[in-house]
Design an enzyme around this catalytic site. Structure first.
Site, PDB file in Angstrom:
ATOM      1  N   THR A 147       0.841  -1.191   0.000  1.00 39.25           N
ATOM      2  CA  THR A 147       0.000   0.000   0.000  1.00 39.25           C
ATOM      3  C   THR A 147       0.881   1.247   0.000  1.00 39.25           C
ATOM      4  OG1 THR A 147      -1.802   1.173   1.105  1.00 39.25           O
ATOM      5  CG2 THR A 147      -0.269  -0.004   2.524  1.00 39.25           C
ATOM      6  N   GLU A 148       0.429   2.267  -0.754  1.00 42.88           N
ATOM      7  CA  GLU A 148       1.280   3.437  -0.981  1.00 42.88           C
ATOM      8  C   GLU A 148       1.640   4.196   0.284  1.00 42.88           C
ATOM      9  OE1 GLU A 148      -1.778   4.360  -4.300  1.00 42.88           O
ATOM     10  OE2 GLU A 148      -1.648   2.671  -2.900  1.00 42.88           O
ATOM     11  N   ASN A 149       0.837   4.052   1.338  1.00 46.45           N
ATOM     12  CA  ASN A 149       1.153   4.811   2.550  1.00 46.45           C
ATOM     13  C   ASN A 149       2.179   4.108   3.430  1.00 46.45           C
ATOM     14  OD1 ASN A 149      -1.020   2.953   3.021  1.00 46.45           O
ATOM     15  ND2 ASN A 149      -1.351   3.895   5.009  1.00 46.45           N
ATOM     16  N   SER A 169       7.793   3.866  -0.109  1.00 44.44           N
ATOM     17  CA  SER A 169       6.737   3.104  -0.767  1.00 44.44           C
ATOM     18  C   SER A 169       6.655   3.457  -2.245  1.00 44.44           C
ATOM     19  CB  SER A 169       5.392   3.380  -0.083  1.00 44.44           C
ATOM     20  OG  SER A 169       4.365   2.624  -0.676  1.00 44.44           O
TER      21      SER A 169
END
Length: 222
Positions: free
Chosen positions: A47-49, A89
């Site tokens: 996940t990008e976070n 990320s």
């Protein structure tokens, strides 16, 4: 006309994720794909976070709101889960370290162009990480209803909304069919047995190429 539910579309997409693949799922509908991994296979979800190898959604009331995905939904951690900075990320994304990105769509063009955000009042308010994902992941797939809520085609000759990426999508899983994009054409691979080819084409703006026998699109009741 019969059509697959969102759960069934997500299930079908999950069947094509290879064991050990590193996968990013778009916010919203694509997050459902994580629920339907085939037995004996394990995908590592990103996940990008800043989480890698997160687990299933927690039971209601058991959420830890310090552990959320990019869609601000609570997730669980697994042995080996890693946490890192948002910038790291995106370095994973831009560095080509993701095997698959599965995203939702407003429109997909026969050239592989994708539009999955909009500046309209009901649209996603920003493109988020999707522009990075569509050109950083090794493979980009889309899950979507075949038509809009108004019955208009989403599988088009060219997109009319702002583009997320150009020539980036290679496979589309819809409520009626599975389509590959090859040589600037939609190639029909699977369709619901209850939907005729003529009816499917009538709901698709772009021309469907049918190079050979088409497999029945079969999903469990979900």
């Amino acid at each position: 006309m019969d059509k697959l539910s969102n759960n069934q579309i997500a299930w079908r997409a999950a069947q094509d994720i290879a064991d050990g693949a590193y996968v990013n799922l778009g916010i919203g509908f694509p997050e459902k794909v994580a629920q339907y991994q085939p037995p004996g296979r394990e995908a590592i979800f990103h996940t990008e976070n800043g989480i890698l190898n997160f687990g299933e959604s927690p039971e209601k009331g058991q959420e830890d709101w310090d552990v959320i995905n990019a869609g601000k939904k609570a997730v669980t951690v697994k042995p080996g889960t890693a946490f890192f900075h948002h910038a790291d990320s995106f370095a994973m994304v831009r560095g080509g370290h993701l095997d698959v990105a599965i995203l939702g769509a407003y429109e997909v063009a026969e050239t592989g162009d994708l539009a999955n955000w909009s500046t309209g009042p009901r649209g996603v308010p920003a493109v988020g990480g999707a522009m990075d994902l569509v050109h950083g992941a090794k493979r980009v797939a889309v899950i979507t209803d075949h038509v809009t809520k108004d019955g208009k085609p989403k599988i088009l000759k060219s997109c009319t909304l702002p583009l997320t990426g150009v020539a980036c999508v290679t496979r589309v899983y819809t409520s009626l069919a599975v389509l590959d994009i090859e040589g600037g054409r939609f190639v029909l691979r699977e369709k619901l047995a209850t939907v005729s080819l003529d009816d499917l084409q009538a709901l698709t703006e772009a021309e469907l190429l049918v190079p050979g026998p088409v497999t029945d699109l079969i999903c469990p009741d979900l």
